[in-house]
Motif scaffolding. Structure first.
Motif, PDB file in Angstrom:
ATOM      1  N   ASP A 200      76.249  90.994  52.831  1.00  0.00           N
ATOM      2  CA  ASP A 200      76.981  91.797  53.800  1.00  0.00           C
ATOM      3  C   ASP A 200      78.437  91.347  53.762  1.00  0.00           C
ATOM      4  OD1 ASP A 200      78.222  92.814  56.102  1.00  0.00           O
ATOM      5  OD2 ASP A 200      76.325  92.891  57.189  1.00  0.00           O
ATOM      6  N   GLY A 201      79.287  92.146  53.152  1.00  0.00           N
ATOM      7  CA  GLY A 201      80.689  91.774  52.970  1.00  0.00           C
ATOM      8  C   GLY A 201      81.409  91.479  54.268  1.00  0.00           C
ATOM      9  N   ASN A 202      81.168  92.276  55.301  1.00  0.00           N
ATOM     10  CA  ASN A 202      81.836  92.073  56.589  1.00  0.00           C
ATOM     11  C   ASN A 202      81.397  90.767  57.250  1.00  0.00           C
ATOM     12  OD1 ASN A 202      83.308  94.485  56.489  1.00  0.00           O
ATOM     13  ND2 ASN A 202      81.573  95.655  57.280  1.00  0.00           N
ATOM     14  N   LEU A 208      83.983  83.351  56.710  1.00  0.00           N
ATOM     15  CA  LEU A 208      85.099  82.690  56.043  1.00  0.00           C
ATOM     16  C   LEU A 208      86.290  82.541  56.975  1.00  0.00           C
ATOM     17  CD1 LEU A 208      84.904  84.370  52.520  1.00  0.00           C
ATOM     18  CD2 LEU A 208      84.244  82.055  53.135  1.00  0.00           C
ATOM     19  N   GLU A 209      86.483  83.510  57.866  1.00  0.00           N
ATOM     20  CA  GLU A 209      87.604  83.460  58.800  1.00  0.00           C
ATOM     21  C   GLU A 209      87.412  82.334  59.819  1.00  0.00           C
ATOM     22  OE1 GLU A 209      87.670  87.400  60.375  1.00  0.00           O
ATOM     23  OE2 GLU A 209      88.899  88.199  58.751  1.00  0.00           O
TER      24      GLU A 209
END
Length: 210
Positions: A200-202, A208-209
Motif C-alpha cells: 500500500d503506497g500511501n 516513512l514520514e
C-alpha cells in the motif's frame, strides 16, 4: 535476515567461511546477533583463506606461517564463540566436520531453535592449511559433557575462551531474547507474511514520514 522476515515459514541458512563471516562480514555478524533473526548461521572455519591462495584469516593461529605471512601471524585470532556469547546470542555451538553424526544432531537442534543460531564448523583446508589438519582437530578438541549448562552465560563464556583444546557441542543457549520477525512487522501486525501482502503506497509513505 530479509528472507526470514519476509517469509517466516522458511527455514533459512546463512553459509560461508571464516573469512566471509568473521572478516569481511564481521560487522554483519555482530549486528545479526543483536537482531536475533530466526536463522542458522553455518561458518566453515578452516582457519585460512582457502579460496584465495591461503593467506591468514581472522581465525588463523598466532605464529602460523602462510604465503603472505612467511614470518608467522602475529595477531591473536578472532574468537567467534566468545564474541557471540558476550553479545548474548541465542544459540552458539561448535562442531567438527569430520564427525558427521554429532554435527548432524547439533544442526537439527539449531534448526529447531527459535532465534539466531551460530554453528562454528571446524573444517580442514587440505590445500592451504597444513597445520590444522583432520589429525590436529581430533587431537585439539573435546566434547562438552552433560555437566555443562549451556544456559549459564558465565560458564559458557569460560568454555568459549578455552584455546588449549577447543570445546565442541552446544556452548550457549539464550532463550530470553526476542526473535526478530516476531517483533517487527514491516507494515502492520498480521498473520500474512510480507511477501504475500500487496504494498500500500500511501501507508508506506505515512510510515516513512514518521
Amino acid at each position: 535476515t530479509a528472507i526470514k522476515t519476509a517469509n517466516p515459514s522458511l527455514i533459512v541458512f546463512a553459509e560461508g567461511g571464516d573469512g566471509d563471516m568473521y572478516g569481511e562480514g564481521g560487522n554483519h555478524f555482530i549486528h545479526t546477533i543483536r537482531r536475533n533473526p530466526d536463522i542458522v548461521n553455518l561458518v566453515h572455519n578452516n582457519m585460512v583463506y582457502g579460496l584465495t591462495k591461503g593467506q591468514s584469516s581472522p581465525t588463523t593461529m598466532r605464529g602460523q606461517k602462510t604465503a603472505l605471512q612467511p614470518d608467522g601471524v602475529y595477531l591473536e585470532p578472532f574468537n567467534p564463540l566468545a564474541v557471540a556469547v558476550s553479545l548474548k546470542a541465542s544459540f552458539v555451538a561448535r562442531v567438527f566436520s569430520g564427525d558427521i553424526d554429532k554435527a548432524k544432531e547439533i544442526f537439527k537442534q539449531a534448526v529447531k531453535h527459535k532465534g539466531y543460531a551460530l554453528i562454528d564448523i571446524l573444517h580442514p583446508c587440505v590445500s592451504f592449511n597444513k597445520v590444522n589438519t583432520p589429525k590436529w582437530f581430533k587431537e585439539n578438541t573435546y566434547y562438552l559433557n552433560e555437566k555443562h549448562d549451556p544456559e549459564n552465560g558465565v560458564e559458557a563464556f569460560q568454555k568459549a575462551m578455552e584455546t588449549e583444546k577447543l570445546p565442541l557441542g552446544i556452548v550457549y543457549i539464550n532463550k530470553k531474547e526476542a526473535v526478530l520477525h516476531q517483533e517487527y512487522n514491516v507494515y502492520e501486525k498480521s498473520d500474512v507474511p510480507l511477501f504475500k501482502r500487496a504494498v500500500d503506497g500511501n501507508k508506506l509513505k505515512k510510515l516513512l514520514e514518521k
